[in-house]
Design a protein around this motif. Structure first.
Motif, mmCIF file in Angstrom:
data_model
loop_
_atom_site.group_PDB
_atom_site.id
_atom_site.type_symbol
_atom_site.label_atom_id
_atom_site.label_comp_id
_atom_site.label_asym_id
_atom_site.label_seq_id
_atom_site.Cartn_x
_atom_site.Cartn_y
_atom_site.Cartn_z
ATOM 1 N N ALA A 1 21.807 15.148 67.014
ATOM 2 C CA ALA A 1 21.893 16.315 66.126
ATOM 3 C C ALA A 1 20.789 17.337 66.418
ATOM 4 O O ALA A 1 20.635 18.301 65.677
ATOM 5 N N ALA A 2 20.020 17.103 67.467
ATOM 6 C CA ALA A 2 18.894 17.975 67.786
ATOM 7 C C ALA A 2 19.166 18.815 69.028
ATOM 8 O O ALA A 2 18.243 19.147 69.780
ATOM 9 N N GLY A 3 20.430 19.189 69.217
ATOM 10 C CA GLY A 3 20.807 19.957 70.400
ATOM 11 C C GLY A 3 20.097 21.291 70.508
ATOM 12 O O GLY A 3 19.754 21.735 71.613
ATOM 13 N N TRP A 4 19.860 21.936 69.357
ATOM 14 C CA TRP A 4 19.199 23.248 69.396
ATOM 15 C C TRP A 4 17.766 23.132 69.896
ATOM 16 O O TRP A 4 17.236 24.060 70.505
ATOM 17 N N LEU A 5 17.136 21.959 69.663
ATOM 18 C CA LEU A 5 15.791 21.746 70.188
ATOM 19 C C LEU A 5 15.820 21.592 71.706
ATOM 20 O O LEU A 5 14.998 22.176 72.418
ATOM 21 N N ARG A 6 16.761 20.796 72.177
ATOM 22 C CA ARG A 6 16.891 20.626 73.628
ATOM 23 C C ARG A 6 17.184 21.951 74.306
ATOM 24 O O ARG A 6 16.692 22.216 75.407
ATOM 25 N N ALA A 7 17.997 22.791 73.640
ATOM 26 C CA ALA A 7 18.336 24.096 74.219
ATOM 27 C C ALA A 7 17.098 24.971 74.390
ATOM 28 O O ALA A 7 17.081 25.869 75.241
ATOM 29 N N ARG A 8 16.067 24.702 73.610
ATOM 30 C CA ARG A 8 14.813 25.455 73.717
ATOM 31 C C ARG A 8 13.813 24.781 74.649
ATOM 32 O O ARG A 8 12.661 25.218 74.779
ATOM 33 N N GLY A 9 14.229 23.682 75.255
ATOM 34 C CA GLY A 9 13.348 22.996 76.187
ATOM 35 C C GLY A 9 12.489 21.910 75.570
ATOM 36 O O GLY A 9 11.556 21.402 76.201
ATOM 37 N N VAL A 10 12.800 21.525 74.321
ATOM 38 C CA VAL A 10 12.048 20.472 73.641
ATOM 39 C C VAL A 10 12.591 19.108 74.068
ATOM 40 O O VAL A 10 13.812 18.895 74.084
ATOM 41 N N ALA A 11 11.702 18.188 74.416
ATOM 42 C CA ALA A 11 12.103 16.821 74.749
ATOM 43 C C ALA A 11 12.291 16.035 73.456
ATOM 44 O O ALA A 11 11.393 16.016 72.610
ATOM 45 N N VAL A 12 13.441 15.409 73.278
ATOM 46 C CA VAL A 12 13.768 14.712 72.031
ATOM 47 C C VAL A 12 13.783 13.205 72.262
ATOM 48 O O VAL A 12 14.489 12.707 73.148
ATOM 49 N N PHE A 13 13.006 12.471 71.464
ATOM 50 C CA PHE A 13 12.927 11.023 71.530
ATOM 51 C C PHE A 13 13.473 10.439 70.230
ATOM 52 O O PHE A 13 13.269 11.001 69.158
ATOM 53 N N LYS A 14 14.127 9.300 70.330
ATOM 54 C CA LYS A 14 14.709 8.670 69.148
ATOM 55 C C LYS A 14 13.630 7.944 68.355
ATOM 56 O O LYS A 14 12.737 7.317 68.925
ATOM 57 N N GLY A 15 13.724 8.030 67.027
ATOM 58 C CA GLY A 15 12.795 7.279 66.205
ATOM 59 C C GLY A 15 12.861 7.645 64.732
ATOM 60 O O GLY A 15 13.095 8.793 64.375
ATOM 61 N N ASP A 16 12.680 6.637 63.883
ATOM 62 C CA ASP A 16 12.582 6.797 62.431
ATOM 63 C C ASP A 16 11.179 6.344 62.054
ATOM 64 O O ASP A 16 10.820 5.180 62.274
ATOM 65 N N ILE A 17 10.372 7.232 61.503
ATOM 66 C CA ILE A 17 8.965 6.896 61.251
ATOM 67 C C ILE A 17 8.789 5.785 60.222
ATOM 68 O O ILE A 17 7.708 5.203 60.134
ATOM 69 N N THR A 18 9.826 5.485 59.448
ATOM 70 C CA THR A 18 9.709 4.385 58.485
ATOM 71 C C THR A 18 10.019 3.038 59.118
ATOM 72 O O THR A 18 9.859 2.004 58.474
ATOM 73 N N GLU A 19 10.440 3.047 60.387
ATOM 74 C CA GLU A 19 10.743 1.817 61.126
ATOM 75 C C GLU A 19 10.086 1.904 62.501
ATOM 76 O O GLU A 19 10.645 2.487 63.427
ATOM 77 N N GLN A 20 8.912 1.334 62.639
ATOM 78 C CA GLN A 20 8.159 1.487 63.877
ATOM 79 C C GLN A 20 8.932 1.007 65.100
ATOM 80 O O GLN A 20 8.846 1.613 66.170
ATOM 81 N N SER A 21 9.712 -0.050 64.942
ATOM 82 C CA SER A 21 10.449 -0.599 66.078
ATOM 83 C C SER A 21 11.509 0.357 66.608
ATOM 84 O O SER A 21 11.981 0.202 67.740
ATOM 85 N N SER A 22 11.893 1.358 65.795
ATOM 86 C CA SER A 22 12.935 2.295 66.218
ATOM 87 C C SER A 22 12.378 3.440 67.067
ATOM 88 O O SER A 22 13.152 4.179 67.688
ATOM 89 N N ILE A 23 11.062 3.590 67.108
ATOM 90 C CA ILE A 23 10.444 4.734 67.783
ATOM 91 C C ILE A 23 10.249 4.448 69.269
ATOM 92 O O ILE A 23 9.652 3.431 69.641
ATOM 93 N N ASP A 24 10.753 5.338 70.087
ATOM 94 C CA ASP A 24 10.582 5.229 71.526
ATOM 95 C C ASP A 24 9.099 5.424 71.851
ATOM 96 O O ASP A 24 8.558 6.519 71.662
ATOM 97 N N PRO A 25 8.404 4.388 72.368
ATOM 98 C CA PRO A 25 6.963 4.523 72.636
ATOM 99 C C PRO A 25 6.638 5.567 73.697
ATOM 100 O O PRO A 25 5.493 6.034 73.777
ATOM 101 N N ALA A 26 7.641 5.967 74.481
ATOM 102 C CA ALA A 26 7.417 6.989 75.510
ATOM 103 C C ALA A 26 7.015 8.325 74.890
ATOM 104 O O ALA A 26 6.397 9.157 75.561
ATOM 105 N N PHE A 27 7.358 8.511 73.609
ATOM 106 C CA PHE A 27 6.980 9.742 72.914
ATOM 107 C C PHE A 27 5.464 9.955 72.954
ATOM 108 O O PHE A 27 4.983 11.089 73.050
#
Length: 299
Positions: A39-65
Motif C-alpha cells: 500500500a506504499a506505492g506512492w513512496l516507492r514512486a518517490r524513490g523511498v525504499a520500503v521495508f516490511k514491519g509492524d513496530i508492535t511485533e519485532q519479529s515482523s520487522i525486516d532487520p535490513a531496514f
C-alpha cells in the motif's frame, strides 16, 4: 545535497508523508517501515525504499531496514485505540522495539522522536501517559536523541480540520469544547523541525515543545476556520463534562467512534507552551499563523 540516509516509521501517515517530502527536498535518501508495503506505492514512486514491519511485533520487522542507517525518525502514534492497536502497544511497546533495534544496529547517529504537547507522567489521558513512558525510554536509551512535542497539527491530509469541515457542510451548529488551549501548528513546520534536528547539535538531548504562533480555544479556532471558508455557523461552546456520557456510549457501540473520552481529556487541557523554548534551540523557526496556514490549502 546531503546524500545521507534517514529511516522513518510512520511514513505512510499524515505527518510522515510531509516529513518524507521535506527530507527528499534536502537530498536525503529515505527508507521506511510499513505494515503493508504493497500500500506504499506512492513512496516507492518517490524513490523511498520500503521495508516490511509492524513496530508492535519485532519479529515482523525486516532487520535490513537498520543496516548502515545513520538517522532514524520515529513518528508512529495513534489517537484512538482499536483492537490490539492500544496506546500501550503502539506508543510504548512500539517505541521500545524501534529503539532497541536501533541500538542493536550500532550505527544510529541521531534518533528523532514524535511525542505530544501535554505529555507527562500524571496526565489525565492514557494517550499522554503512554507517550511519557515512550519518552522516558528514549531518554534512557543512550542514543543521541531529540524529542518533539507538537500541539494540534493541521494541514493537507490532516484529520482534525477535515472533521470540522464535514460538520460545517452538514450542520448550522458547530459544537466546541469550552475549556482547553491549543497552539495549532502547520504540518509543514513540523516536518521542517524534524529534518533540522537530524544534524543540528543544539537539538541533541532536548525535549522540545512545538506550536504555532498564538493560543486559541477550540471556539476561536472554529471562528478562524469559518472566516477562511467564508461560511457562517453558530459555534456552541459545551463543557467537556457534558460530552463524556456520549463519548463513552460511542466507544461502546462503534468500532471507530468520532470522539473518545481520552480525546475529550486532551482537548480540555490547558497544556502550556512557550515559543521561546523552540527558538532558543532552532533560532530560525518561523511557523506560519493558523489563519494563513488554513488559507494556503483551503482557499
Amino acid at each position: 545535497m546531503s546524500g545521507k540516509t534517514v529511516g522513518l516509521t510512520g511514513a505512510t501517515g499524515f505527518v510522515g508523508g510531509h516529513v518524507v517530502k521535506e527530507l527528499l527536498s534536502r537530498g536525503y535518501a529515505v527508507r521506511c517501515i510499513a505494515r503493508s508495503p504493497e500500500a506504499a506505492g506512492w513512496l516507492r514512486a518517490r524513490g523511498v525504499a520500503v521495508f516490511k514491519g509492524d513496530i508492535t511485533e519485532q519479529s515482523s520487522i525486516d532487520p535490513a531496514f537498520f543496516e548502515k542507517l545513520p538517522y532514524l525518525i520515529h513518528l508512529v502514534g495513534i489517537i484512538k485505540e482499536r483492537g490490539t492497536q492500544t496506546f500501550q502497544s503502539v506508543h510504548f511497546k512500539g517505541t521500545k522495539t524501534v529503539v532497541d533495534m536501533a541500538k542493536q544496529s550500532g550505527g544510529i547517529k541521531k534518533y528523532v522522536h514524535m511525542s505530544a504537547l501535554g505529555t507527562r507522567p500524571d496526565a489525565g489521558s492514557m494517550y499522554h501517559r503512554t507517550k511519557w513512558e515512550a519518552e522516558e525510554y528514549v531518554r534512557a536509551s543512550g542514543l543521541k536523541y531529540t524529542v518533539f512535542r507538537p500541539s494540534i497539527i493541521y494541514g493537507p491530509g490532516g484529520e482534525f480540520i477535515d472533521t470540522f469541515i464535514k460538520i460545517i457542510k452538514l450542520s448550522p451548529v458547530l459544537p466546541a469544547i469550552s475549556s482547553g488551549t491549543l497552539y495549532p501548528i502547520h504540518v509543514r513546520d513540523v516536518a521542517w523541525c524534524f529534518a533540522e534536528a537530524l544534524e543540528r547539535k543544539k537539538t541533541d538531548g532536548k525535549t522540545v515543545p512545538l506550536g504555532g504562533p498564538g493560543s486559541f480555544s477550540l471556539k476561536e479556532m472554529m471562528g478562524i476556520l469559518l472566516k477562511v471558508l467564508g461560511k457562517e455557523r453558530i459555534v456552541l461552546p459545551i463543557p467537556s463534562y457534558l460530552l463524556y456520557p456520549q463519548a463513552a456510549l460511542l466507544e461502546r457501540v462503534l468500532k471507530n467512534p468520532p470522539l473518545t473520552t481520552d480525546q475529550l481529556k486532551m482537548l480540555a487541557e490547558e497544556a502550556p507552551f512557550d515559543s521561546e523554548e523552540v527558538t532558543a534551540i532552532l533560532h530560525d523557526f518561523s511557523p506560519v499563523s493558523f489563519e494563513e496556514g488554513l488559507k494556503e490549502y483551503l482557499s
